[in-house]
Scaffold this motif. Structure first.
Motif, PDB file in Angstrom:
ATOM      1  N   THR A 188       0.793  -1.227   0.000  1.00  0.00           N
ATOM      2  CA  THR A 188       0.000   0.000   0.000  1.00  0.00           C
ATOM      3  C   THR A 188       0.825   1.275   0.000  1.00  0.00           C
ATOM      4  O   THR A 188       0.320   2.336  -0.334  1.00  0.00           O
ATOM      5  N   PHE A 189       2.096   1.231   0.389  1.00  0.00           N
ATOM      6  CA  PHE A 189       2.925   2.431   0.438  1.00  0.00           C
ATOM      7  C   PHE A 189       3.950   2.451  -0.683  1.00  0.00           C
ATOM      8  O   PHE A 189       4.891   3.213  -0.653  1.00  0.00           O
ATOM      9  N   SER A 190       3.783   1.599  -1.657  1.00  0.00           N
ATOM     10  CA  SER A 190       4.710   1.527  -2.779  1.00  0.00           C
ATOM     11  C   SER A 190       3.939   1.748  -4.069  1.00  0.00           C
ATOM     12  O   SER A 190       2.727   1.651  -4.107  1.00  0.00           O
ATOM     13  N   GLY A 191       4.663   2.046  -5.106  1.00  0.00           N
ATOM     14  CA  GLY A 191       4.035   2.220  -6.406  1.00  0.00           C
ATOM     15  C   GLY A 191       3.915   3.676  -6.797  1.00  0.00           C
ATOM     16  O   GLY A 191       4.220   4.587  -6.026  1.00  0.00           O
ATOM     17  N   PRO A 196       0.938   7.281  -1.447  1.00  0.00           N
ATOM     18  CA  PRO A 196       1.248   8.483  -0.670  1.00  0.00           C
ATOM     19  C   PRO A 196       2.655   8.388  -0.089  1.00  0.00           C
ATOM     20  O   PRO A 196       3.192   7.290   0.068  1.00  0.00           O
ATOM     21  N   HIS A 197       3.232   9.520   0.200  1.00  0.00           N
ATOM     22  CA  HIS A 197       4.515   9.541   0.899  1.00  0.00           C
ATOM     23  C   HIS A 197       4.243   9.481   2.394  1.00  0.00           C
ATOM     24  O   HIS A 197       3.176   9.877   2.848  1.00  0.00           O
ATOM     25  N   THR A 198       5.208   8.977   3.132  1.00  0.00           N
ATOM     26  CA  THR A 198       5.088   8.973   4.588  1.00  0.00           C
ATOM     27  C   THR A 198       6.144   9.918   5.145  1.00  0.00           C
ATOM     28  O   THR A 198       7.301   9.893   4.730  1.00  0.00           O
ATOM     29  N   VAL A 199       5.719  10.751   6.084  1.00  0.00           N
ATOM     30  CA  VAL A 199       6.586  11.748   6.687  1.00  0.00           C
ATOM     31  C   VAL A 199       6.587  11.520   8.192  1.00  0.00           C
ATOM     32  O   VAL A 199       5.525  11.330   8.792  1.00  0.00           O
ATOM     33  N   GLY A 223      -6.803   9.173  10.853  1.00  0.00           N
ATOM     34  CA  GLY A 223      -7.329   9.449   9.526  1.00  0.00           C
ATOM     35  C   GLY A 223      -6.237   9.546   8.477  1.00  0.00           C
ATOM     36  O   GLY A 223      -6.326   8.957   7.410  1.00  0.00           O
ATOM     37  N   ALA A 224      -5.182  10.321   8.781  1.00  0.00           N
ATOM     38  CA  ALA A 224      -4.068  10.508   7.847  1.00  0.00           C
ATOM     39  C   ALA A 224      -2.733  10.229   8.520  1.00  0.00           C
ATOM     40  O   ALA A 224      -1.688  10.592   7.999  1.00  0.00           O
ATOM     41  N   SER A 225      -2.782   9.614   9.675  1.00  0.00           N
ATOM     42  CA  SER A 225      -1.537   9.354  10.408  1.00  0.00           C
ATOM     43  C   SER A 225      -1.645   8.051  11.173  1.00  0.00           C
ATOM     44  O   SER A 225      -2.717   7.479  11.319  1.00  0.00           O
ATOM     45  N   MET A 226      -0.497   7.620  11.669  1.00  0.00           N
ATOM     46  CA  MET A 226      -0.458   6.429  12.516  1.00  0.00           C
ATOM     47  C   MET A 226       0.724   6.547  13.471  1.00  0.00           C
ATOM     48  O   MET A 226       1.701   7.238  13.178  1.00  0.00           O
ATOM     49  N   SER A 227       0.599   5.893  14.594  1.00  0.00           N
ATOM     50  CA  SER A 227       1.693   5.796  15.553  1.00  0.00           C
ATOM     51  C   SER A 227       2.219   4.372  15.512  1.00  0.00           C
ATOM     52  O   SER A 227       1.434   3.416  15.557  1.00  0.00           O
ATOM     53  N   ILE A 228       3.527   4.254  15.410  1.00  0.00           N
ATOM     54  CA  ILE A 228       4.180   2.950  15.378  1.00  0.00           C
ATOM     55  C   ILE A 228       5.010   2.834  16.643  1.00  0.00           C
ATOM     56  O   ILE A 228       5.835   3.701  16.938  1.00  0.00           O
ATOM     57  N   ASP A 229       4.774   1.782  17.416  1.00  0.00           N
ATOM     58  CA  ASP A 229       5.500   1.548  18.655  1.00  0.00           C
ATOM     59  C   ASP A 229       6.533   0.449  18.450  1.00  0.00           C
ATOM     60  O   ASP A 229       6.357  -0.433  17.608  1.00  0.00           O
ATOM     61  N   TYR A 230       7.603   0.536  19.251  1.00  0.00           N
ATOM     62  CA  TYR A 230       8.723  -0.401  19.142  1.00  0.00           C
ATOM     63  C   TYR A 230       9.229  -0.795  20.526  1.00  0.00           C
ATOM     64  O   TYR A 230       9.234   0.021  21.443  1.00  0.00           O
ATOM     65  N   VAL A 231       9.724  -2.009  20.623  1.00  0.00           N
ATOM     66  CA  VAL A 231      10.509  -2.458  21.766  1.00  0.00           C
ATOM     67  C   VAL A 231      11.788  -3.055  21.189  1.00  0.00           C
ATOM     68  O   VAL A 231      11.731  -3.929  20.320  1.00  0.00           O
ATOM     69  N   VAL A 232      12.934  -2.568  21.641  1.00  0.00           N
ATOM     70  CA  VAL A 232      14.226  -3.035  21.137  1.00  0.00           C
ATOM     71  C   VAL A 232      14.739  -4.126  22.062  1.00  0.00           C
ATOM     72  O   VAL A 232      14.951  -3.887  23.263  1.00  0.00           O
ATOM     73  N   VAL A 265       1.128  11.817   3.233  1.00  0.00           N
ATOM     74  CA  VAL A 265       0.919  13.029   2.458  1.00  0.00           C
ATOM     75  C   VAL A 265       0.834  12.678   0.975  1.00  0.00           C
ATOM     76  O   VAL A 265       1.446  11.718   0.513  1.00  0.00           O
ATOM     77  N   ASP A 266       0.064  13.480   0.256  1.00  0.00           N
ATOM     78  CA  ASP A 266      -0.048  13.330  -1.187  1.00  0.00           C
ATOM     79  C   ASP A 266       1.307  13.611  -1.815  1.00  0.00           C
ATOM     80  O   ASP A 266       1.946  14.621  -1.497  1.00  0.00           O
ATOM     81  N   ALA A 267       1.756  12.752  -2.704  1.00  0.00           N
ATOM     82  CA  ALA A 267       3.086  12.877  -3.307  1.00  0.00           C
ATOM     83  C   ALA A 267       3.234  14.143  -4.141  1.00  0.00           C
ATOM     84  O   ALA A 267       4.334  14.675  -4.277  1.00  0.00           O
ATOM     85  N   VAL A 268       2.144  14.654  -4.682  1.00  0.00           N
ATOM     86  CA  VAL A 268       2.208  15.836  -5.534  1.00  0.00           C
ATOM     87  C   VAL A 268       2.036  17.116  -4.730  1.00  0.00           C
ATOM     88  O   VAL A 268       2.822  18.055  -4.845  1.00  0.00           O
ATOM     89  N   THR A 269       1.006  17.160  -3.878  1.00  0.00           N
ATOM     90  CA  THR A 269       0.682  18.404  -3.165  1.00  0.00           C
ATOM     91  C   THR A 269       1.419  18.561  -1.842  1.00  0.00           C
ATOM     92  O   THR A 269       1.546  19.669  -1.338  1.00  0.00           O
ATOM     93  N   GLY A 270       1.845  17.437  -1.258  1.00  0.00           N
ATOM     94  CA  GLY A 270       2.489  17.491   0.054  1.00  0.00           C
ATOM     95  C   GLY A 270       1.506  17.680   1.194  1.00  0.00           C
ATOM     96  O   GLY A 270       1.903  17.839   2.345  1.00  0.00           O
ATOM     97  N   ARG A 271       0.231  17.628   0.908  1.00  0.00           N
ATOM     98  CA  ARG A 271      -0.807  17.802   1.939  1.00  0.00           C
ATOM     99  C   ARG A 271      -1.192  16.439   2.515  1.00  0.00           C
ATOM    100  O   ARG A 271      -1.156  15.427   1.808  1.00  0.00           O
ATOM    101  N   PRO A 272      -1.574  16.408   3.786  1.00  0.00           N
ATOM    102  CA  PRO A 272      -2.016  15.133   4.370  1.00  0.00           C
ATOM    103  C   PRO A 272      -3.128  14.498   3.549  1.00  0.00           C
ATOM    104  O   PRO A 272      -3.981  15.198   2.989  1.00  0.00           O
ATOM    105  N   THR A 273      -3.077  13.186   3.469  1.00  0.00           N
ATOM    106  CA  THR A 273      -4.098  12.439   2.729  1.00  0.00           C
ATOM    107  C   THR A 273      -4.601  11.308   3.616  1.00  0.00           C
ATOM    108  O   THR A 273      -3.834  10.685   4.348  1.00  0.00           O
ATOM    109  N   ARG A 274      -5.888  11.073   3.565  1.00  0.00           N
ATOM    110  CA  ARG A 274      -6.500  10.063   4.425  1.00  0.00           C
ATOM    111  C   ARG A 274      -6.153   8.645   3.969  1.00  0.00           C
ATOM    112  O   ARG A 274      -5.957   8.396   2.785  1.00  0.00           O
ATOM    113  N   LEU A 275      -6.088   7.765   4.936  1.00  0.00           N
ATOM    114  CA  LEU A 275      -5.909   6.340   4.641  1.00  0.00           C
ATOM    115  C   LEU A 275      -7.181   5.823   3.982  1.00  0.00           C
ATOM    116  O   LEU A 275      -8.276   6.018   4.520  1.00  0.00           O
ATOM    117  N   ASP A 276      -7.062   5.174   2.829  1.00  0.00           N
ATOM    118  CA  ASP A 276      -8.263   4.628   2.217  1.00  0.00           C
ATOM    119  C   ASP A 276      -8.635   3.315   2.902  1.00  0.00           C
ATOM    120  O   ASP A 276      -7.879   2.771   3.710  1.00  0.00           O
TER     121      ASP A 276
END
Length: 160
Positions: free
Chosen positions: A59-62, A66-69, A99-108, A130-141
């Motif tokens: 989903t994040f390739s192709g 969308p880009h992830t920031v 909606g347009a973000s996520m939190s990823i947690d880690y344990v090392v 974010v939208d690759a063209v506009t740089g604006r946040p984009t919702r997860l489909d």
């Protein structure tokens, strides 16, 4: 639990003058775990021998992906981590799916402590799509949200 255990190789250069993993290198280890967990390699790199992670999500390739920031990082260190030829084991999961973000947690961890009895660090990264063209946040489909939902678990608790 819906976590993923990702092995991340260490580099000698990850150590600082005191012989333990530098704080900036720790962020690199977390980034590598996140990439290995959720982003698939492009087909042309797979054809050349790139590792194909069974959990990587297309989903994040192709072309239209969308880009992830990175919006923020939080890392809490529990003890020093020295060089490990067997790499580190980074337990990764999504602790919040917005909606347009996520939190990823880690344990090392290390491979000799898969039960996480003595983690080296815990951390969280907030990612915004974010939208690759506009740089604006984009919702997860819906399809992306459904794919990611399999990796959602409760958030870590950090020190105050």
């Amino acid at each position: 639990m819906a976590h993923l255990d990702i092995t991340v190789p260490m580099r000698w250069g990850d150590l600082d003058a005191y012989g333990h993993v530098n704080n900036v290198a720790m962020l690199s280890l977390l980034e590598e775990a996140r990439i290995r967990a959720f982003w698939d390699a492009p087909p042309e790199q797979v054809a050349l021998g790139a590792e194909v992670a069974p959990t990587a999500l297309p989903t994040f390739s192709g072309e239209n992906a969308p880009h992830t920031v990175v919006a923020s990082h939080r890392v809490e260190y529990a003890r020093e981590l020295g060089f490990r030829r067997d790499g580190v084991l980074v337990r990764v999961w999504i602790s919040r799916l917005g909606g347009a973000s996520m939190s990823i947690d880690y344990v090392v961890l290390t491979h000799d402590d898969p039960d996480a009895t003595a983690p080296y660090a815990t951390a969280r990264t907030v990612i915004v799509l974010v939208d690759a063209v506009t740089g604006r946040p984009t919702r997860l489909d819906g399809d992306v949200r459904d794919a990611l939902a399999a990796y959602v678990d409760p958030p870590l608790r950090f020190r105050d």
